[in-house]
Write a protein that holds these residues in place. Structure first.
Motif, PDB file in Angstrom:
ATOM      1  N   PHE A  44       0.896  -1.224  -0.014  1.00  0.00           N
ATOM      2  CA  PHE A  44       0.025  -0.040  -0.002  1.00  0.00           C
ATOM      3  C   PHE A  44       0.733   1.262  -0.060  1.00  0.00           C
ATOM      4  O   PHE A  44       0.315   2.269   0.306  1.00  0.00           O
ATOM      5  CB  PHE A  44      -0.983   0.043   1.169  1.00  0.00           C
ATOM      6  CG  PHE A  44      -1.777  -1.242   1.138  1.00  0.00           C
ATOM      7  CD1 PHE A  44      -3.043  -1.075   0.290  1.00  0.00           C
ATOM      8  CD2 PHE A  44      -1.532  -2.224   2.007  1.00  0.00           C
ATOM      9  CE1 PHE A  44      -3.861  -2.192   0.095  1.00  0.00           C
ATOM     10  CE2 PHE A  44      -2.443  -3.320   1.711  1.00  0.00           C
ATOM     11  CZ  PHE A  44      -3.682  -3.410   0.952  1.00  0.00           C
ATOM     12  N   ASN A  47      -0.118   5.174  -1.047  1.00  0.00           N
ATOM     13  CA  ASN A  47      -1.512   5.341  -0.858  1.00  0.00           C
ATOM     14  C   ASN A  47      -1.681   6.432   0.472  1.00  0.00           C
ATOM     15  O   ASN A  47      -1.445   5.907   1.695  1.00  0.00           O
ATOM     16  CB  ASN A  47      -2.350   4.115  -0.332  1.00  0.00           C
ATOM     17  CG  ASN A  47      -3.916   4.327  -0.451  1.00  0.00           C
ATOM     18  OD1 ASN A  47      -4.379   5.416   0.110  1.00  0.00           O
ATOM     19  ND2 ASN A  47      -4.621   3.586  -1.091  1.00  0.00           N
ATOM     20  N   ASN A  84      -7.997  -3.499   1.438  1.00  0.00           N
ATOM     21  CA  ASN A  84      -8.410  -3.096   0.334  1.00  0.00           C
ATOM     22  C   ASN A  84      -9.667  -2.888   0.523  1.00  0.00           C
ATOM     23  O   ASN A  84     -10.241  -1.621  -0.215  1.00  0.00           O
ATOM     24  CB  ASN A  84      -7.948  -4.223  -0.946  1.00  0.00           C
ATOM     25  CG  ASN A  84      -6.897  -4.052  -1.431  1.00  0.00           C
ATOM     26  OD1 ASN A  84      -6.600  -2.725  -1.937  1.00  0.00           O
ATOM     27  ND2 ASN A  84      -6.176  -5.093  -1.831  1.00  0.00           N
ATOM     28  N   LEU A 132     -10.310   0.276   2.356  1.00  0.00           N
ATOM     29  CA  LEU A 132      -9.986   1.658   1.593  1.00  0.00           C
ATOM     30  C   LEU A 132     -11.106   2.099   0.645  1.00  0.00           C
ATOM     31  O   LEU A 132     -11.257   3.199   0.391  1.00  0.00           O
ATOM     32  CB  LEU A 132      -8.703   1.310   0.824  1.00  0.00           C
ATOM     33  CG  LEU A 132      -7.395   1.257   1.664  1.00  0.00           C
ATOM     34  CD1 LEU A 132      -6.164   0.890   1.000  1.00  0.00           C
ATOM     35  CD2 LEU A 132      -7.268   2.516   2.295  1.00  0.00           C
TER      36      LEU A 132
END
Length: 228
Positions: free
Chosen positions: A109, A112, A223, A226
């Protein structure tokens, strides 16, 4: 005569089965669905394809100091999905494996802005901000949202044991002088602890940071969060 009739009957049943089943088997082979079926699809109640995870409750409030001598608290992670662990720099047992797992999560990640990591030391007398800074450099940490946190020992033990219910304690009889859990907590953008169900439909609460499957599962669930 009776045996002959039995053979004829069995042959007839096999023929009927073949007429019914073989076309379906062939079709599954063609469509690459040999191992798919309704029963298999129902084995795991929560998978990476599900858009909802269990909400355990709000993460405990905390305020600690990071490797850059900055105050970090729950509000620092507001609007972010983050993973939280308890560790200590000189840990000779499970921490190296936990570090490896967390680095895999960071890599997955990296870049991000809505994802972060919180690594809280249970040996704050040794793990000062300066020690944590050197530790992060040694690990090769790149994310500015990965905070290594220190503070008062009693405060941190209370946060671990009573806040998150993740065991942490001092024990001079074990290697390194401290004991702690190898589990990772997953926290959503609103500050809630989240998790998936196990194969029996029970919330797992936390993710195993010492296991490849645990790391894979938490990556999948990050995921999901998010996207919320």
């Amino acid at each position: 005569m009776f045996k002959n009739k039995s053979y004829i009957g069995i042959s007839f049943i096999v023929l009927i089965f073949g007429i019914y089943a073989i076309p379906k088997i062939v079709q599954r082979i063609k469509t690459d669905k040999v191992v798919q079926g309704d029963r298999l699809d129902r084995v795991n109640p929560v998978t990476a394809d599900d858009d909802k995870l269990i909400k355990i409750g709000p993460a405990p409030r905390f305020e600690l100091t990071n490797q850059d001598n900055k105050k970090i608290n729950n509000d620092t992670y507001k609007g972010k999905v983050y993973v939280l662990e308890f560790f200590f720099v000189s840990c000779p047992t499970i921490c190296p494996k936990m570090n490896e797992s967390m680095l895999l999560i960071e890599k997955k990640f990296f870049g991000n802005p809505n994802f972060g990591i919180s690594s809280i030391t249970i040996d704050p007398d040794h793990d000062t901000a300066e020690v944590l800074k050197d530790h992060s450099k040694l690990l090769g940490v790149r994310s500015s949202n990965w905070h290594f946190l220190t503070g008062k020992k009693d405060y941190i033990f209370n946060l671990a044991n009573k806040g998150f219910n993740l065991y942490a304690g001092q024990n001079n009889k074990v290697a390194g002088g401290f004991e702690h859990s190898g589990l990772f907590a997953l926290i959503d953008k609103n500050g809630n602890i989240r998790c998936r169900n196990d194969e029996f439909g029970n919330p797992i609460l936390y993710y195993d940071g010492l296991d490849k499957m645990g790391v894979r599962n938490i990556q999948q669930d990050i995921n999901i969060l998010l996207k919320e």
